[in-house]
Design an enzyme around this catalytic site. Sequence first.
Site, PDB file in Angstrom:
ATOM      1  N   TRP A   1       0.803  -1.222   0.000  1.00 33.55           N
ATOM      2  CA  TRP A   1       0.000   0.000   0.000  1.00 33.55           C
ATOM      3  C   TRP A   1       0.837   1.273   0.000  1.00 33.55           C
ATOM      4  CZ3 TRP A   1       1.813   2.512   4.127  1.00 33.55           C
ATOM      5  CH2 TRP A   1       2.336   1.742   5.181  1.00 33.55           C
ATOM      6  N   ASN A   2       2.141   1.186   0.266  1.00 33.09           N
ATOM      7  CA  ASN A   2       2.857   2.437   0.547  1.00 33.09           C
ATOM      8  C   ASN A   2       3.168   3.275  -0.699  1.00 33.09           C
ATOM      9  OD1 ASN A   2       4.759   0.546  -0.193  1.00 33.09           O
ATOM     10  ND2 ASN A   2       6.278   1.179   1.321  1.00 33.09           N
TER      11      ASN A   2
ATOM     12  N   ARG B   1       6.373  -0.671 -11.571  1.00 34.17           N
ATOM     13  CA  ARG B   1       7.703  -1.289 -11.559  1.00 34.17           C
ATOM     14  C   ARG B   1       7.659  -2.740 -12.010  1.00 34.17           C
ATOM     15  NH1 ARG B   1      11.093   0.425  -6.242  1.00 34.17           N
ATOM     16  NH2 ARG B   1      10.425  -1.600  -5.498  1.00 34.17           N
TER      17      ARG B   1
ATOM     18  N   LYS C   1      -2.694  -8.305  -7.880  1.00 37.58           N
ATOM     19  CA  LYS C   1      -3.493  -8.145  -6.657  1.00 37.58           C
ATOM     20  C   LYS C   1      -2.919  -6.978  -5.863  1.00 37.58           C
ATOM     21  CE  LYS C   1      -3.298  -9.048  -2.553  1.00 37.58           C
ATOM     22  NZ  LYS C   1      -3.891  -7.802  -2.032  1.00 37.58           N
TER      23      LYS C   1
ATOM     24  N   GLY D   1       6.470  -6.444  -0.515  1.00 42.94           N
ATOM     25  CA  GLY D   1       5.779  -6.367   0.764  1.00 42.94           C
ATOM     26  C   GLY D   1       6.715  -6.776   1.877  1.00 42.94           C
TER      27      GLY D   1
ATOM     28  N   GLU E   1      10.682  -8.195  -3.386  1.00 42.40           N
ATOM     29  CA  GLU E   1      11.131  -6.886  -2.894  1.00 42.40           C
ATOM     30  C   GLU E   1      10.568  -6.759  -1.492  1.00 42.40           C
ATOM     31  OE1 GLU E   1      13.094  -4.805  -4.457  1.00 42.40           O
ATOM     32  OE2 GLU E   1      13.105  -5.723  -6.430  1.00 42.40           O
ATOM     33  N   LEU E   2      11.401  -7.036  -0.491  1.00 41.71           N
ATOM     34  CA  LEU E   2      10.877  -7.190   0.870  1.00 41.71           C
ATOM     35  C   LEU E   2      11.275  -6.019   1.771  1.00 41.71           C
ATOM     36  CD1 LEU E   2      11.514 -11.044   1.096  1.00 41.71           C
ATOM     37  CD2 LEU E   2       9.525  -9.838   0.200  1.00 41.71           C
TER      38      LEU E   2
ATOM     39  N   ARG F   1      10.546  10.846   3.863  1.00 38.03           N
ATOM     40  CA  ARG F   1       9.846  10.611   2.599  1.00 38.03           C
ATOM     41  C   ARG F   1       8.747   9.598   2.868  1.00 38.03           C
ATOM     42  NH1 ARG F   1      11.889   6.845  -1.529  1.00 38.03           N
ATOM     43  NH2 ARG F   1      10.638   7.123  -3.400  1.00 38.03           N
TER      44      ARG F   1
ATOM     45  N   CYS G   1      10.208   1.173   2.390  1.00 40.60           N
ATOM     46  CA  CYS G   1      11.183   0.116   2.652  1.00 40.60           C
ATOM     47  C   CYS G   1      12.592   0.689   2.658  1.00 40.60           C
ATOM     48  CB  CYS G   1      11.055  -0.968   1.591  1.00 40.60           C
ATOM     49  SG  CYS G   1      11.109  -0.292  -0.069  1.00 40.60           S
TER      50      CYS G   1
ATOM     51  N   GLU H   1      11.354  -2.927  11.240  1.00 36.97           N
ATOM     52  CA  GLU H   1      10.990  -1.764  10.416  1.00 36.97           C
ATOM     53  C   GLU H   1      10.056  -0.869  11.206  1.00 36.97           C
ATOM     54  OE1 GLU H   1       9.457  -3.755   6.745  1.00 36.97           O
ATOM     55  OE2 GLU H   1      10.518  -2.089   5.820  1.00 36.97           O
TER      56      GLU H   1
HETATM   57  P1  NAP Z   1       2.402  -6.986   3.477  1.00 38.11           P
HETATM   58  O1  NAP Z   1       1.536  -7.061   4.657  1.00 38.11           O
HETATM   59  O2  NAP Z   1       3.442  -8.026   3.309  1.00 38.11           O
HETATM   60  O3  NAP Z   1       1.421  -6.970   2.227  1.00 38.11           O
HETATM   61  C1  NAP Z   1       1.883  -6.820   0.921  1.00 38.11           C
HETATM   62  C2  NAP Z   1       0.898  -7.429  -0.035  1.00 38.11           C
HETATM   63  O4  NAP Z   1       0.816  -8.828   0.225  1.00 38.11           O
HETATM   64  C3  NAP Z   1      -0.526  -6.894   0.100  1.00 38.11           C
HETATM   65  O5  NAP Z   1      -1.106  -6.850  -1.170  1.00 38.11           O
HETATM   66  C4  NAP Z   1      -1.188  -7.950   0.974  1.00 38.11           C
HETATM   67  O6  NAP Z   1      -2.569  -8.031   0.823  1.00 38.11           O
HETATM   68  C5  NAP Z   1      -0.527  -9.196   0.420  1.00 38.11           C
HETATM   69  N1  NAP Z   1      -0.585 -10.340   1.324  1.00 38.11           N
HETATM   70  C6  NAP Z   1      -0.597 -10.360   2.671  1.00 38.11           C
HETATM   71  N2  NAP Z   1      -0.649 -11.637   3.111  1.00 38.11           N
HETATM   72  C7  NAP Z   1      -0.678 -12.432   2.017  1.00 38.11           C
HETATM   73  C8  NAP Z   1      -0.745 -13.849   1.805  1.00 38.11           C
HETATM   74  N3  NAP Z   1      -0.781 -14.695   2.821  1.00 38.11           N
HETATM   75  N4  NAP Z   1      -0.767 -14.314   0.542  1.00 38.11           N
HETATM   76  C9  NAP Z   1      -0.723 -13.465  -0.506  1.00 38.11           C
HETATM   77  N5  NAP Z   1      -0.664 -12.112  -0.380  1.00 38.11           N
HETATM   78  C10 NAP Z   1      -0.636 -11.610   0.876  1.00 38.11           C
HETATM   79  O7  NAP Z   1       3.167  -5.597   3.389  1.00 38.11           O
HETATM   80  P2  NAP Z   1       2.549  -4.145   3.475  1.00 38.11           P
HETATM   81  O8  NAP Z   1       2.260  -3.854   4.909  1.00 38.11           O
HETATM   82  O9  NAP Z   1       1.451  -3.964   2.489  1.00 38.11           O
HETATM   83  O10 NAP Z   1       3.757  -3.264   2.941  1.00 38.11           O
HETATM   84  C11 NAP Z   1       4.786  -2.869   3.740  1.00 38.11           C
HETATM   85  C12 NAP Z   1       5.991  -3.775   3.538  1.00 38.11           C
HETATM   86  O11 NAP Z   1       6.380  -3.741   2.182  1.00 38.11           O
HETATM   87  C13 NAP Z   1       7.182  -3.321   4.307  1.00 38.11           C
HETATM   88  O12 NAP Z   1       7.826  -4.418   4.899  1.00 38.11           O
HETATM   89  C14 NAP Z   1       8.069  -2.678   3.255  1.00 38.11           C
HETATM   90  O13 NAP Z   1       9.423  -2.645   3.590  1.00 38.11           O
HETATM   91  C15 NAP Z   1       7.778  -3.527   2.087  1.00 38.11           C
HETATM   92  N6  NAP Z   1       8.116  -2.846   0.842  1.00 38.11           N
HETATM   93  C16 NAP Z   1       9.219  -3.252   0.155  1.00 38.11           C
HETATM   94  C17 NAP Z   1       9.605  -2.609  -1.007  1.00 38.11           C
HETATM   95  C18 NAP Z   1      10.818  -3.059  -1.766  1.00 38.11           C
HETATM   96  O14 NAP Z   1      10.917  -2.708  -2.937  1.00 38.11           O
HETATM   97  N7  NAP Z   1      11.741  -3.799  -1.183  1.00 38.11           N
HETATM   98  C19 NAP Z   1       8.842  -1.542  -1.487  1.00 38.11           C
HETATM   99  C20 NAP Z   1       7.721  -1.137  -0.766  1.00 38.11           C
HETATM  100  C21 NAP Z   1       7.365  -1.817   0.391  1.00 38.11           C
HETATM  101  P3  NAP Z   1      -3.530  -7.202   1.814  1.00 38.11           P
HETATM  102  O15 NAP Z   1      -3.457  -5.835   1.350  1.00 38.11           O
HETATM  103  O16 NAP Z   1      -4.856  -7.811   1.657  1.00 38.11           O
HETATM  104  O17 NAP Z   1      -2.969  -7.390   3.206  1.00 38.11           O
END
Ligand code: NAP
Length: 500
Positions: free
Chosen positions: A169-170, A178, A193, A247, A269-270, A297, A303, A400
Amino acid sequence: MSRALVTSTPTPEDEQRLIDSLPTGLFIGGEWRAASDGGTFDVLDPSTGLVLTSIASATPADGAAALDAAADAQRSWGRTAPRERAEILRRAFEAVTERADDFALLMTLEMGKPLAEARGEVAYGAEFLRWFSEETARIAGRFAMAPDGNSRLLVMKRPVGPSLFITPWNFPLAMATRKIAPAIAAGCTMVLKPAALTPLTALLFTQALAEAGLPAGVLNVIQTTSAGAVTGPLIQDPRLRKLSFTGSTEVGRRLIADAAHQVLRVSMELGGNAPLLVFDDADLDKAVDGAMLAKMRNGGEACTAANRILVQQGVAAEFSRRLVERMAAHTVARGTDPASKTGPLVDEGTRDKVHELVTSAVEAGATLALGGRAVPGAGYFYEPTVLTDVPGGSRILNEEIFGPVAPIVTFETEEQGIRLANATEYGLVAYAFTRDLNRGLRLAEELEVGMFGLNTGIVSNPAAPFGGVKQSGTGREGGIEGIEEYLETRYVGIADPYAV
Ligand code: NAP
């Protein structure tokens, strides 16, 4: 594409007009449709907690239909002329750019970031469309004579095939473009998704791509509140060839395990836990500017956010004083307010977690130099916060933060700074401020990261390979490397043409 609806200074009427104009369905096989069980979910404005709109919520049957559409479209899409794919991407770039104010307002409404930052994301996100439109015509292979002269070696690049994208979502636009732009460039079909908290930007972007001429079935979008139940079966389906996820590391680990069943290609990309090092010889003005950018930012919800600010002893007191001064002047307000420098956190749970990390750091002995509280009233706002003398081992240095909180730790020698910087399971990005170029190069070699910012607080650039090492993931997005994630290498051995 549809004409821009709002201006750069949107009114509440503009907000409503934009929301009312959005598609609310799932996008499958080139058509907008309701969920198979008629289910919907609400999307909220995190600055008020109020409902913006209600949209379709995909079921597992809808997920299957989306993969059917992607699998059916793959063969013909993979055979299109590169120039045709390039021009779709170029038209999409122009459409998003033309509607930059609409995309920016929509991201501000559903995610909370200030409009100025949302505009920055539109420019950044759109640039992936332009960059990969330019890369499309450059996909190439190679031809060689085998070393023994007895055969010829042809190496060609093929699209990987139907791909599943799961995005956070961020950065609602950029995290989608990307992945989608290089996949279009390579000739892959897709199921996307988006995050349940911020699906609206993906819907508007999907509309833009369809209007730019993307054929039916190439991109299918299945927003849902049942992420695991809807995407799980797709990951087990042999027609799926690639999973690209952005995520948290926690969810990424689980998806890698699930993807192992059919040895799926994955890009991950975690999460990150970026160190930002400030050395005694740094230009302190630049270091404070860089720290503000790397920390604040996206309200710290990135991330790449500087999660640990490591400052050398000689400048620690002065750097901390200046950072507190700058953070104190940072206006927290709804993102549509022109004065806003930081909007709300995305939801209550995120804000609670930020506060919990601050509280546990203070209990462990850190000094609260600024902030440290949720802003009372509607929405999920949190005060810009600075912690100094944070003891090693504090949770806030290992997890984080994802919020506007800057923990400062001091160190004595370069060696110690590097050791502290690397003391994490993550390895996405690091930043350092120093006037010594040799030290900068030593750090570039010693820090365990996929990206390193030297005297800068930002590294994201569509022309550069974005990604991490260690538990920050695998694969790269952007740059000339980004398209490789969607290409397979096929080798063709050819008999010696003279041996006939
Ligand atoms: P998240 O909770 O891991 O969710 C990311 C995505 O995965 C969402 O679409 C979520 O759906 C989905 N998801 C959750 N559980 C799942 C499952 N069991 N099976 C399949 N999909 C599932 O992360 P977030 O809170 O949205 O984002 C923040 C994280 O993203 C942070 O850790 C950040 O560092 C990381 N991030 C990394 C990068 C990079 O490029 N390295 C860039 C941006 C963000 P729902 O929306 O329904 O929960």
